[in-house]
Design an enzyme around this catalytic site. Structure first.
Site, short mmCIF file in Angstrom:
data_model
loop_
_atom_site.label_atom_id
_atom_site.label_comp_id
_atom_site.label_asym_id
_atom_site.label_seq_id
_atom_site.Cartn_x
_atom_site.Cartn_y
_atom_site.Cartn_z
N THR A 125 0.80 -1.24 -0.05
CA THR A 125 -0.13 -0.09 -0.14
C THR A 125 0.88 1.22 -0.05
O THR A 125 2.06 1.11 0.51
CB THR A 125 -0.84 0.28 1.28
N ASP A 126 0.35 2.33 -0.60
CA ASP A 126 1.04 3.78 -0.38
C ASP A 126 1.12 4.02 0.84
O ASP A 126 1.85 4.95 1.40
CB ASP A 126 0.31 4.70 -1.41
N GLU A 127 0.31 3.65 1.98
CA GLU A 127 0.26 4.08 3.23
C GLU A 127 1.95 3.92 4.04
O GLU A 127 2.00 4.33 4.90
CB GLU A 127 -0.87 3.43 4.07
N TYR A 150 -1.19 -0.43 11.05
CA TYR A 150 -1.74 -1.01 9.86
C TYR A 150 -0.63 -0.69 8.82
O TYR A 150 0.27 -1.59 8.43
CB TYR A 150 -3.01 -0.35 9.22
N LYS A 154 2.50 -3.36 7.39
CA LYS A 154 2.66 -3.57 5.88
C LYS A 154 4.07 -3.18 5.31
O LYS A 154 4.70 -3.81 4.57
CB LYS A 154 1.65 -2.87 5.11
P1 NAD Z 1 -10.04 -7.12 2.60
O1 NAD Z 1 -9.94 -6.84 4.17
O2 NAD Z 1 -11.31 -6.50 2.10
O3 NAD Z 1 -9.73 -8.75 2.47
C1 NAD Z 1 -8.71 -9.10 3.25
C2 NAD Z 1 -8.92 -10.86 2.99
O4 NAD Z 1 -7.57 -11.25 3.67
C3 NAD Z 1 -10.28 -11.38 3.55
O5 NAD Z 1 -10.63 -12.13 3.02
C4 NAD Z 1 -9.57 -11.98 5.03
O6 NAD Z 1 -10.54 -13.14 5.13
C5 NAD Z 1 -8.20 -12.49 4.42
N1 NAD Z 1 -7.26 -12.49 5.82
C6 NAD Z 1 -7.11 -12.07 6.52
N2 NAD Z 1 -6.01 -12.56 7.36
C7 NAD Z 1 -5.90 -13.51 7.02
C8 NAD Z 1 -4.83 -14.62 7.33
N3 NAD Z 1 -4.00 -14.50 8.56
N4 NAD Z 1 -4.80 -15.64 6.65
C9 NAD Z 1 -5.35 -15.96 5.55
N5 NAD Z 1 -6.66 -14.93 5.30
C10 NAD Z 1 -6.45 -13.86 5.80
O7 NAD Z 1 -8.57 -6.34 2.13
P2 NAD Z 1 -8.58 -5.63 0.63
O8 NAD Z 1 -8.98 -4.18 0.64
O9 NAD Z 1 -9.06 -6.50 -0.39
O10 NAD Z 1 -6.90 -5.64 0.59
C11 NAD Z 1 -6.15 -6.71 -0.14
C12 NAD Z 1 -4.65 -6.37 0.02
O11 NAD Z 1 -4.36 -5.08 -0.71
C13 NAD Z 1 -4.26 -6.12 1.50
O12 NAD Z 1 -2.92 -6.66 1.50
C14 NAD Z 1 -4.20 -4.65 1.60
O13 NAD Z 1 -3.04 -4.09 2.61
C15 NAD Z 1 -3.83 -4.06 -0.01
N6 NAD Z 1 -4.39 -2.74 -0.19
C16 NAD Z 1 -5.34 -2.32 -0.16
C17 NAD Z 1 -6.18 -1.23 -0.50
C18 NAD Z 1 -7.40 -0.75 -0.48
O14 NAD Z 1 -7.72 0.45 -0.73
N7 NAD Z 1 -8.43 -1.48 -0.02
C19 NAD Z 1 -4.99 -0.15 -1.28
C20 NAD Z 1 -3.78 -0.81 -1.28
C21 NAD Z 1 -3.38 -2.02 -0.74
P1 TYD Z 2 -10.56 4.27 4.67
O1 TYD Z 2 -11.60 4.00 3.72
O2 TYD Z 2 -10.59 3.64 6.07
O3 TYD Z 2 -9.16 4.17 4.09
P2 TYD Z 2 -7.59 4.54 4.53
O4 TYD Z 2 -7.80 4.95 6.13
O5 TYD Z 2 -6.90 3.09 4.37
O6 TYD Z 2 -7.18 5.46 3.64
O7 TYD Z 2 -10.58 6.04 5.10
C1 TYD Z 2 -10.43 6.77 3.88
C2 TYD Z 2 -10.30 8.20 4.68
O8 TYD Z 2 -11.73 8.44 4.93
C3 TYD Z 2 -9.51 8.42 5.58
O9 TYD Z 2 -8.87 9.84 5.39
C4 TYD Z 2 -10.07 8.41 6.79
C5 TYD Z 2 -11.64 8.78 6.35
N1 TYD Z 2 -12.87 8.27 7.04
C6 TYD Z 2 -14.00 8.97 7.55
O10 TYD Z 2 -13.63 10.23 7.46
N2 TYD Z 2 -14.86 8.60 8.27
C7 TYD Z 2 -15.00 7.27 8.19
O11 TYD Z 2 -15.89 6.85 9.02
C8 TYD Z 2 -14.01 6.50 7.70
C9 TYD Z 2 -14.29 4.82 7.78
C10 TYD Z 2 -12.88 7.07 7.31
#
Ligand code: NAD
Ligand code: TYD
Length: 345
Positions: A125-127, A150, A154
Site C-alpha cells: 500500500t502507499d500508506e 496497519y 505492511k
Molecule cells: P479485505 O480486508 O477486503 O480482505 C482481506 C482478506 O484477507 C479477507 O478475505 C480475509 O479473510 C483474508 N485474511 C486476513 N487475514 C488472513 C490470514 N491471516 N490468513 C488468511 N487470510 C486472511 O482487504 P482488501 O481491501 O481486499 O486488501 C487486500 C490487500 O490489498 C491487503 O494486503 C491490503 O493491505 C492491500 N491494499 C488495499 C488497498 C485498499 O484500498 N483496500 C489499497 C492498497 C493496498
Molecule cells: P478508509 O476508507 O478507512 O481508508 P484508509 O484509512 O486506508 O485511507 O478511509 C479513507 C479516508 O476516509 C481516511 O482519511 C479516513 C476517512 N474516514 C472518515 O472520515 N470517516 C470514516 O467513517 C471512515 C471509515 C474513514
C-alpha cells in the site's frame, strides 16, 4: 498457469480472481483465505462453479497448512492479498495486524522459497510512505515512514519480502497501490460506508475537518496493474500504482450524496446526513502516488475515470442491497457502535 491467491475472499482479491478468470483461459486458481470478518465467499458466488477455481480455508500464519496446500497445488505464482486492512481497527487492536501482516507474510515467503515458485507478489500500500504535506508525491524511492499500526505492519512485510529477494534470490515484486474503490468492498471503508448510510438514512461520520486527501483508483485498474507486474515486473522491484485522483474526504462524501440523491429522489438524501466526528488518531493528512515507473517501464495505464467509476460503483451497491444486508452482522454492528458511538448509529 497456477495461481495461489491468498485473501481472495476479500475486496481486491475477489475482484482479481474474477479478473483472471474472465481474461485468462489457461489459469488454475487456489484461493487460500481464513475468512476473517472481512472475508466473504459470497464475493465469489458468480464464479463458484468454475472448475478452474478452488478454495481452501486456512491462515497464512499456519506453516503446515500453507505447505500442504502448496504440495497439493504446485503453484507457479503466489499473490498475497491476505491481510488485516482497516486502519481504525489497527489502532484499537494492533496485535492481529502484526500476526497476519508480518508473521503471516514471512511464512508465505518461506513456503514460496521451499517450493521454488516463479514469482511471489506482495500486495502492499502507499500508506507505507507515511503522510504528505500540501505538495509532492510518493515515488518508489520515497523512504518508508509508516505511521499507523496497519501501515507499519505492511512496511514490515515489504522489508521481509525484499530480504527474501536479496538473501535467497526468491523472485518477488511488491506493488504499492493507493486507495481502491469498487464492488464487494467491506462496508467499514469510507466509500461503501457512505453509500450504505445514505441508503439507510444514517449519519455519515467524517473524521476531523474532512480535508484529509486520498488518491483513488478503481479496483479493476489495480487488478490490471497487478497482473502486469506479476508477469512482466523485474524481479526484486517495487511498483507504485495509482490513477491521479486526489480528493478530500468531504468532497467524496458530497459527491456520493449528490449522485445518490439523483438516483433515489424518494429517499431524501442530503448533506444534512454529514456529521463531523472526532479525528482518527495519527490520521495521515494526504496521500498522492506517482506511478510513472509502471506506466513507463511496463506500459500500464489506468482506464476508469474517477467520477464514472464512482457512479458505476454506486449503481452496483444499489443493485446488491440484499446481499449487503448479510454483511452487516451483529459483530459488525458492535464494531460500528464502538467505533462511532451510539449517537451516530
Ligand atoms: P479485505 O480486508 O477486503 O480482505 C482481506 C482478506 O484477507 C479477507 O478475505 C480475509 O479473510 C483474508 N485474511 C486476513 N487475514 C488472513 C490470514 N491471516 N490468513 C488468511 N487470510 C486472511 O482487504 P482488501 O481491501 O481486499 O486488501 C487486500 C490487500 O490489498 C491487503 O494486503 C491490503 O493491505 C492491500 N491494499 C488495499 C488497498 C485498499 O484500498 N483496500 C489499497 C492498497 C493496498
Ligand atoms: P478508509 O476508507 O478507512 O481508508 P484508509 O484509512 O486506508 O485511507 O478511509 C479513507 C479516508 O476516509 C481516511 O482519511 C479516513 C476517512 N474516514 C472518515 O472520515 N470517516 C470514516 O467513517 C471512515 C471509515 C474513514
Amino acid at each position: 498457469m497456477r495461481y495461489f491467491i491468498t485473501g481472495g475472499a476479500g475486496f481486491i482479491g475477489s475482484n482479481y480472481i474474477r479478473y483472471l478468470l474472465n481474461r485468462n483461459h489457461n489459469c488454475t486458481i487456489l484461493n487460500f483465505d481464513d475468512l476473517t470478518y472481512a472475508g466473504n465467499l459470497n464475493n465469489l458466488s458468480t464464479i463458484n462453479k468454475d472448475n478452474r477455481y478452488s478454495f481452501v480455508k486456512g491462515n497464512i500464519c499456519d506453516f503446515q497448512k500453507v505447505d500442504e496446500a502448496f504440495d497439493q497445488f504446485h503453484p507457479d505464482y503466489v499473490v498475497n492479498f491476505a491481510a488485516e486492512t482497516h486502519v481504525d481497527r489497527s489502532i484499537t487492536n494492533p496485535d492481529i495486524f502484526v500476526k497476519s501482516n508480518v508473521l503471516g507474510v514471512q511464512n508465505l515467503l518461506q513456503v514460496s522459497l521451499r517450493h521454488e515458485v516463479k514469482k511471489y507478489l506482495q500486495i502492499s500500500t502507499d500508506e507505507v510512505y507515511g503522510s504528505l504535506g500540501k505538495t509532492g508525491t510518493f515515488k518508489e524511492t520515497t523512504p518508508l515512514d509508516p505511521r499507523s499500526p496497519y501501515s507499519a505492519s505492511k512496511a514490515g512485510a515489504d522489508l521481509l519480502t525484499q530480504a527474501y529477494f536479496h538473501t535467497y534470490q526468491l523472485p518477488i515484486n511488491i506493488t504499492r497501490c493507493s486507495n481502491n474503490y469498487g464492488p464487494y468492498q467491506f462496508p467499514e471503508k469510507l466509500i461503501p460506508l457512505t453509500i450504505l448510510n445514505c441508503l439507510n438514512g444514517k449519519k455519515i461520520p467524517v473524521y476531523g475537518d474532512g480535508l484529509n486527501i486520498r488518491d483513488w483508483i478503481h479496483v479493476d485498474d489495480h487488478c490490471s496493474a497487478i497482473d502486469l507486474v506479476l508477469h512482466s515486473g523485474l524481479p526484486g522491484e517495487v511498483y507504485n500504482i495509482g490513477a491521479h485522483n486526489e480528493r478530500s474526504n468531504i468532497k467524496i462524501v458530497k459527491t456520493i450524496i449528490r449522485i445518490l440523491g439523483k438516483f433515489q429522489p424518494g429517499l431524501n438524501i442530503s448533506e444534512d446526513l454529514i456529521s463531523f466526528v472526532k479525528d482518527r488518531k495519527g490520521h495521515d493528512r494526504r496521500y498522492a502516488i506517482d506511478s510513472t515507473k509502471i506506466q513507463k517501464n511496463l506500459k500500464w495505464e489506468p482506464s476508469i475515470p474517477f467520477e464514472k467509476g464512482l457512479e458505476i460503483t454506486i449503481h452496483w451497491y444499489l443493485d446488491h442491497q440484499d446481499g449487503l444486508e448479510s454483511v452487516i452482522t451483529k459483530d459488525y454492528q458492535l464494531y460500528y457502535d464502538k467505533q462511532y458511538g451510539k449517537k451516530i448509529s
